[in-house]
Write a protein that holds these residues in place. Structure first.
Motif, PDB file in Angstrom:
ATOM      1  N   THR A 146      17.622 -28.335 -21.408  1.00 34.67           N
ATOM      2  CA  THR A 146      18.393 -27.546 -20.461  1.00 34.67           C
ATOM      3  C   THR A 146      20.032 -27.921 -20.007  1.00 34.67           C
ATOM      4  O   THR A 146      20.246 -29.134 -20.253  1.00 34.67           O
ATOM      5  CB  THR A 146      17.815 -27.961 -18.831  1.00 34.67           C
ATOM      6  N   ARG A 191      21.226 -26.779 -17.018  1.00 31.69           N
ATOM      7  CA  ARG A 191      21.404 -26.621 -15.710  1.00 31.69           C
ATOM      8  C   ARG A 191      22.243 -27.522 -14.926  1.00 31.69           C
ATOM      9  O   ARG A 191      22.095 -28.740 -15.136  1.00 31.69           O
ATOM     10  CB  ARG A 191      20.146 -26.369 -14.912  1.00 31.69           C
ATOM     11  N   HIS A 192      22.942 -27.033 -13.987  1.00 29.02           N
ATOM     12  CA  HIS A 192      23.779 -28.049 -13.140  1.00 29.02           C
ATOM     13  C   HIS A 192      23.639 -27.560 -11.787  1.00 29.02           C
ATOM     14  O   HIS A 192      24.460 -26.986 -11.474  1.00 29.02           O
ATOM     15  CB  HIS A 192      25.144 -28.156 -13.629  1.00 29.02           C
ATOM     16  N   ASP A 237      26.180 -36.467 -20.320  1.00 32.60           N
ATOM     17  CA  ASP A 237      25.805 -35.159 -19.650  1.00 32.60           C
ATOM     18  C   ASP A 237      24.099 -35.275 -19.803  1.00 32.60           C
ATOM     19  O   ASP A 237      23.335 -34.577 -20.642  1.00 32.60           O
ATOM     20  CB  ASP A 237      25.990 -33.765 -20.179  1.00 32.60           C
ATOM     21  N   ILE A 244      21.634 -34.156 -18.055  1.00 30.09           N
ATOM     22  CA  ILE A 244      20.861 -33.019 -17.640  1.00 30.09           C
ATOM     23  C   ILE A 244      20.935 -32.122 -18.906  1.00 30.09           C
ATOM     24  O   ILE A 244      19.757 -31.617 -19.103  1.00 30.09           O
ATOM     25  CB  ILE A 244      21.698 -32.460 -16.488  1.00 30.09           C
ATOM     26  N   GLU A 251      12.844 -29.785 -20.191  1.00 34.56           N
ATOM     27  CA  GLU A 251      12.615 -29.062 -19.390  1.00 34.56           C
ATOM     28  C   GLU A 251      11.009 -28.794 -19.322  1.00 34.56           C
ATOM     29  O   GLU A 251      10.584 -28.160 -20.461  1.00 34.56           O
ATOM     30  CB  GLU A 251      13.422 -27.967 -19.030  1.00 34.56           C
ATOM     31  N   LEU A 262      12.239 -32.484 -15.523  1.00 36.77           N
ATOM     32  CA  LEU A 262      12.885 -32.848 -16.495  1.00 36.77           C
ATOM     33  C   LEU A 262      12.706 -34.261 -17.119  1.00 36.77           C
ATOM     34  O   LEU A 262      12.160 -35.214 -16.319  1.00 36.77           O
ATOM     35  CB  LEU A 262      14.507 -32.835 -16.107  1.00 36.77           C
ATOM     36  N   THR A 317      17.398 -32.783 -11.124  1.00 39.68           N
ATOM     37  CA  THR A 317      18.725 -33.289 -11.752  1.00 39.68           C
ATOM     38  C   THR A 317      19.278 -34.300 -10.854  1.00 39.68           C
ATOM     39  O   THR A 317      20.368 -35.025 -11.369  1.00 39.68           O
ATOM     40  CB  THR A 317      19.745 -31.915 -11.841  1.00 39.68           C
ATOM     41  N   ARG A 339      22.232 -37.438 -12.660  1.00 41.03           N
ATOM     42  CA  ARG A 339      23.766 -37.244 -12.955  1.00 41.03           C
ATOM     43  C   ARG A 339      24.509 -38.424 -13.291  1.00 41.03           C
ATOM     44  O   ARG A 339      23.853 -39.600 -13.320  1.00 41.03           O
ATOM     45  CB  ARG A 339      24.275 -36.917 -11.352  1.00 41.03           C
TER      46      ARG A 339
END
Length: 372
Positions: free
Chosen positions: A10, A12-13, A34, A36, A41, A65, A93, A97
């Protein structure tokens, strides 16, 4: 029975800022992983889900996740799973981070993903898991923390085939969920690291600011009994939420150092207001999220938690100020718990210190060394 669907990696943010001033301050180092985007997922369907209110839904969905890969022992059981539990209003998420992950997931770090299978769910009512805004609105069952923990347990057992966790690390609401998990599933979790919460009834100022936020949305002229067309139309409710989170998430020492003049405060507040306005939340989802703590009061059952516990709070936490609820005394009722209070400073982040491992890493490393 549960049904799991792996959705792949993924990127996604999602925007999620709860009880932290990160909305207007730097989020991460210049060089950051990164995590994420690296994550796998998963969508896990839990059929015939029962709520403590007596209501049921034919199915709910839990979104998660994961980082790393499951490792199995000689009996075929997954032996390296760790679950991360986010705070109110967060999602899967939140603890992936860079400010958290860059100190936790890398080679040789406490949750090195070459060694651990890290599971970060969006909890019931949050993120891409089932929630009122999916369509039921105020007809969605009024879930509480017991329901949320039951959904986590079913997600793990039915969705991932996990019958034992190496650790739960939870922040804020996730911290409180740890104290629900312990007595409810006493042999499931090997260690707990609850960060930034208390283990008493949500009352006093803590309940007050939640009720102010809930009523701010319900009394907004555009709320229409939960049948609004656009969350952004609830300008009064969104503004009340903004102001509470900016206050409750702040560290007065940091703010005094970084905003030393009236002008700097006004500029900061104007920038924060624009950011919040550009990212309105769903009112029904938010009401449910803050109301879910209404039955929480685990103090009388803490003695049932025999697993090792490292409980860390911050002295500059507006939500859980030092001495309130006497967490040190509560920790002493658990057979194998240590309570740590991080002193206030201009460097810490108030309630949001929970997701800044640099402030509690030494304690975590000692805990893991003592409880391998």
């Amino acid at each position: 029975m549960g049904m799991v669907r792996q959705l792949g990696q993924t990127g996604r943010h999602a925007f999620a800022v709860i009880f932290t001033l990160a909305i207007a301050l730097p989020l991460s180092p210049l060089k950051a992983e990164d995590w994420i985007a690296m994550a796998q997922e998963h969508e896990i369907v839990l059929e015939e889900f029962s709520f403590d209110t007596g209501e049921t839904l034919p199915a709910i969905t839990m979104h998660a996740l994961t980082l790393g890969e499951p490792r199995r022992d000689s009996d075929g059981e997954i032996e390296n799973a760790v679950m991360l539990l986010h705070g109110t209003g967060g999602d899967a998420t939140s603890l992936l981070r860079p400010r958290f992950g860059d100190r936790m997931f890398g080679p040789g770090q406490p949750l090195d993903i070459t060694e651990h299978f890290v599971i970060s769910p969006s909890n019931l009512g949050h993120g891409d898991s089932s929630k009122p805004s999916d369509g039921l609105r105020t007809d969605f069952p009024r879930y509480d923390y017991d329901d949320m923990v039951r959904a986590q347990h079913r997600m793990l057992t039915e969705g991932f085939g996990i019958n034992r966790l190496e650790m739960i690390l939870g922040t804020s609401m996730g911290c409180m969920h740890s104290f629900v998990w312990g007595p409810t599933y006493p042999d499931f979790v090997k260690r707990y690291v609850p960060l930034a919460c208390n283990a008493v009834e949500i009352a006093g100022r803590n309940r007050l600011f939640r009720q102010i936020m809930i009523d701010g949305f319900r009394n907004d002229p555009a709320y229409n009994d939960g049948n609004y067309s656009d969350p952004a139309d609830l300008t009064t409710g969104q503004a009340i939420r903004r102001d509470i989170l900016l206050t409750a998430g702040s560290n007065p020492y940091r703010l005094a150092a970084e905003l030393p003049t009236r002008g700097s405060v006004e500029e900061y507040y104007a920038n924060a207001a624009r950011n919040f306005a550009n990212n309105p939340v769903d009112a029904n989802d938010t009401i449910y999220q803050f109301d879910a703590s209404r039955n929480y009061n685990p103090a009388s059952r803490l003695h049932e938690i025999s697993a090792p516990v490292l409980w860390i709070n911050s002295a500059d936490d507006f939500i859980n100020p030092p001495g309130l609820g006497n967490p040190a005394a509560l920790a002493s009722t658990m057979p194998n718990a240590r309570f740590v209070l991080i002193p206030p400073s201009a460097q810490s982040y108030g309630h949001g210190t929970h997701s800044r491992p640099e402030f509690w890493m030494d304690e975590l490393l000692r805990f893991l060394e003592k409880n391998p």
